[in-house]
Scaffold this motif. Structure first.
Motif, PDB file in Angstrom:
ATOM      1  N   ASP A  33       0.836  -1.206   0.000  1.00  0.00           N
ATOM      2  CA  ASP A  33       0.000   0.000   0.000  1.00  0.00           C
ATOM      3  C   ASP A  33       0.868   1.253   0.000  1.00  0.00           C
ATOM      4  O   ASP A  33       1.835   1.353   0.756  1.00  0.00           O
ATOM      5  N   LEU A  34       0.498   2.224  -0.820  1.00  0.00           N
ATOM      6  CA  LEU A  34       1.190   3.509  -0.860  1.00  0.00           C
ATOM      7  C   LEU A  34       0.846   4.287   0.404  1.00  0.00           C
ATOM      8  O   LEU A  34      -0.330   4.520   0.688  1.00  0.00           O
ATOM      9  N   ILE A  35       1.868   4.674   1.188  1.00  0.00           N
ATOM     10  CA  ILE A  35       1.616   5.370   2.448  1.00  0.00           C
ATOM     11  C   ILE A  35       2.192   6.783   2.469  1.00  0.00           C
ATOM     12  O   ILE A  35       1.879   7.560   3.369  1.00  0.00           O
ATOM     13  N   ARG A  36       3.044   7.122   1.483  1.00  0.00           N
ATOM     14  CA  ARG A  36       3.631   8.466   1.458  1.00  0.00           C
ATOM     15  C   ARG A  36       3.944   8.871   0.026  1.00  0.00           C
ATOM     16  O   ARG A  36       4.473   8.076  -0.753  1.00  0.00           O
ATOM     17  N   ILE A  37       3.623  10.114  -0.306  1.00  0.00           N
ATOM     18  CA  ILE A  37       3.919  10.693  -1.614  1.00  0.00           C
ATOM     19  C   ILE A  37       4.702  11.975  -1.383  1.00  0.00           C
ATOM     20  O   ILE A  37       4.227  12.872  -0.687  1.00  0.00           O
ATOM     21  N   ASP A  38       5.912  12.061  -1.954  1.00  0.00           N
ATOM     22  CA  ASP A  38       6.728  13.277  -1.876  1.00  0.00           C
ATOM     23  C   ASP A  38       6.839  13.866  -3.281  1.00  0.00           C
ATOM     24  O   ASP A  38       7.503  13.293  -4.141  1.00  0.00           O
ATOM     25  N   HIS A  39       6.166  14.988  -3.513  1.00  0.00           N
ATOM     26  CA  HIS A  39       6.277  15.691  -4.790  1.00  0.00           C
ATOM     27  C   HIS A  39       7.565  16.507  -4.727  1.00  0.00           C
ATOM     28  O   HIS A  39       7.616  17.559  -4.102  1.00  0.00           O
ATOM     29  N   ASP A  40       8.616  15.999  -5.361  1.00  0.00           N
ATOM     30  CA  ASP A  40       9.930  16.635  -5.285  1.00  0.00           C
ATOM     31  C   ASP A  40      10.704  16.312  -6.563  1.00  0.00           C
ATOM     32  O   ASP A  40      11.382  15.295  -6.645  1.00  0.00           O
ATOM     33  N   ALA A  41      10.588  17.169  -7.558  1.00  0.00           N
ATOM     34  CA  ALA A  41      11.227  16.939  -8.853  1.00  0.00           C
ATOM     35  C   ALA A  41      12.750  16.887  -8.745  1.00  0.00           C
ATOM     36  O   ALA A  41      13.410  16.254  -9.568  1.00  0.00           O
ATOM     37  N   SER A  42      13.331  17.501  -7.706  1.00  0.00           N
ATOM     38  CA  SER A  42      14.795  17.513  -7.557  1.00  0.00           C
ATOM     39  C   SER A  42      15.338  16.154  -7.148  1.00  0.00           C
ATOM     40  O   SER A  42      16.516  15.879  -7.336  1.00  0.00           O
ATOM     41  N   GLY A  43      14.517  15.310  -6.546  1.00  0.00           N
ATOM     42  CA  GLY A  43      14.966  13.991  -6.103  1.00  0.00           C
ATOM     43  C   GLY A  43      15.606  13.974  -4.733  1.00  0.00           C
ATOM     44  O   GLY A  43      16.092  12.945  -4.281  1.00  0.00           O
ATOM     45  N   ALA A  44      15.614  15.108  -4.028  1.00  0.00           N
ATOM     46  CA  ALA A  44      16.221  15.170  -2.695  1.00  0.00           C
ATOM     47  C   ALA A  44      15.471  14.280  -1.692  1.00  0.00           C
ATOM     48  O   ALA A  44      16.016  13.926  -0.657  1.00  0.00           O
ATOM     49  N   CYS A  45      14.254  13.902  -2.014  1.00  0.00           N
ATOM     50  CA  CYS A  45      13.459  13.053  -1.130  1.00  0.00           C
ATOM     51  C   CYS A  45      14.009  11.629  -1.063  1.00  0.00           C
ATOM     52  O   CYS A  45      13.737  10.911  -0.100  1.00  0.00           O
TER      53      CYS A  45
END
Length: 161
Positions: free
Chosen positions: A146-158
């Motif tokens: 199950d997907l539990i976290r979404i980080d919208h971060d185009a830089s990829g630092a996530c």
């Protein structure tokens, strides 16, 4: 016999300062066994960079809360993702496999008799989009996904392997 009376062999005296601390030590030990809901654990243990735009979001079926950070880019496929989606649902929406991924054990792995589906986690990175974290199953490898976290971060630092 060794010259000791039976009462002397088993007699010992507990140091008074330790005796006063013993109830506190027991209480703290028991409090440490308390668990957290998946969203709180996801936010506390998997967020490499705390975000001011972090928010709790209900899963598609309403059974748990997940975490979403950042703002999706306009017309992004990432904007179509929802907490609670399966890995195959995510790949169908994004129409590609992740660029990088790794798995790790969450702190719940060490809770005695914990049978939840998030004792393991899987983090994936999609270049130009961001990162996703999935519950990756129990300690035997079953369940999860199950997907539990979404980080919208185009830089990829996530992405923090």
């Amino acid at each position: 016999m060794h010259g000791f009376a039976s009462s002397e062999v088993f007699h010992f005296e507990l140091n008074m300062p330790i005796a006063r601390l013993l109830p506190s030590i027991v209480a703290l030990s028991l409090a440490g066994c308390a668990g957290k809901p998946p969203a709180a654990d996801a936010a506390a243990t998997t967020s490499p960079t705390p975000s001011s735009t972090e928010r709790a979001v209900k899963s598609r079926d309403g059974k748990f809360d997940g975490v979403v950070t950042g703002t999706p880019m306009p017309n992004s496929k990432f904007a179509k993702l929802q907490i609670g989606m399966s890995m195959s649902d995510v790949q169908n929406v994004l129409d590609r496999t992740p660029d990088r991924s790794h798995t790790y054990e969450s702190g719940k792995r060490w809770i005695p008799f914990y049978f939840g589906n998030d004792a393991r986690r899987m983090q994936v990175h999609y270049k130009g989009e961001g990162c996703l974290i999935f519950a990756d199953g129990n300690i035997w490898g079953g369940a999860g996904g199950d997907l539990i976290r979404i980080d919208h971060d185009a830089s990829g630092a996530c992405y923090q392997p």
